[in-house]
Design a protein around this motif. Sequence first.
Motif, PDB file in Angstrom:
ATOM      1  N   GLU A  20      -2.696  12.665   5.758  1.00 45.23           N
ATOM      2  CA  GLU A  20      -1.727  13.125   6.742  1.00 45.23           C
ATOM      3  C   GLU A  20      -0.443  13.657   6.119  1.00 45.23           C
ATOM      4  N   HIS A  21      -0.012  13.058   5.002  1.00 44.94           N
ATOM      5  CA  HIS A  21       1.340  13.307   4.491  1.00 44.94           C
ATOM      6  C   HIS A  21       1.386  13.679   3.018  1.00 44.94           C
ATOM      7  N   THR A  22       0.445  14.402   2.521  1.00 41.39           N
ATOM      8  CA  THR A  22       0.370  14.651   1.083  1.00 41.39           C
ATOM      9  C   THR A  22       1.622  15.313   0.523  1.00 41.39           C
ATOM     10  N   GLN A  49       0.867   4.112  -2.900  1.00 38.19           N
ATOM     11  CA  GLN A  49       0.618   5.502  -2.558  1.00 38.19           C
ATOM     12  C   GLN A  49       1.676   6.426  -3.133  1.00 38.19           C
ATOM     13  N   HIS A  97       0.832  -1.206   0.000  1.00 35.31           N
ATOM     14  CA  HIS A  97       0.000   0.000   0.000  1.00 35.31           C
ATOM     15  C   HIS A  97       0.866   1.256   0.000  1.00 35.31           C
ATOM     16  N   GLY A  98       2.036   1.198   0.623  1.00 35.21           N
ATOM     17  CA  GLY A  98       2.941   2.347   0.607  1.00 35.21           C
ATOM     18  C   GLY A  98       3.524   2.596  -0.769  1.00 35.21           C
ATOM     19  N   ARG A 111      -3.260   7.632   5.101  1.00 34.34           N
ATOM     20  CA  ARG A 111      -1.915   8.220   5.057  1.00 34.34           C
ATOM     21  C   ARG A 111      -1.857   9.426   4.146  1.00 34.34           C
ATOM     22  N   SER A 112      -2.591   9.408   3.035  1.00 30.06           N
ATOM     23  CA  SER A 112      -2.485  10.516   2.093  1.00 30.06           C
ATOM     24  C   SER A 112      -3.043  11.798   2.682  1.00 30.06           C
ATOM     25  N   ARG A 130      -5.751   2.238   4.020  1.00 33.09           N
ATOM     26  CA  ARG A 130      -4.485   2.740   4.564  1.00 33.09           C
ATOM     27  C   ARG A 130      -3.924   3.857   3.696  1.00 33.09           C
ATOM     28  N   VAL A 131      -4.032   3.693   2.380  1.00 35.10           N
ATOM     29  CA  VAL A 131      -3.558   4.736   1.465  1.00 35.10           C
ATOM     30  C   VAL A 131      -4.323   6.026   1.713  1.00 35.10           C
ATOM     31  N   LEU A 157       4.762  13.004   0.630  1.00 37.65           N
ATOM     32  CA  LEU A 157       4.678  11.912  -0.328  1.00 37.65           C
ATOM     33  C   LEU A 157       4.891  12.398  -1.750  1.00 37.65           C
TER      34      LEU A 157
END
Length: 71
Positions: free
Chosen positions: A56-58, A24, A20-21, A53-54, A49-50, A61
Amino acid sequence: MSEINQIQRVVVVGAGAMGHGIAQVAAAAGCTVFLNDVTAEAVDRGLARVRARSEEHTSELQSLAYLVCRL
């Protein structure tokens, strides 16, 4: 860099911890991503999960994705 060398589509087999990481980061770089796993439920968990996380950390990433997909 010429268009021939640019990654446009990515297939990720396995939507777990690493898959998934990878999906992403590739998506943040603008690639079309195909995420696959043995069950639809596993893919759904990976996509969740993607999405989490996206949000939080756009920006982080997108910077990382630029580096990874331009190597």
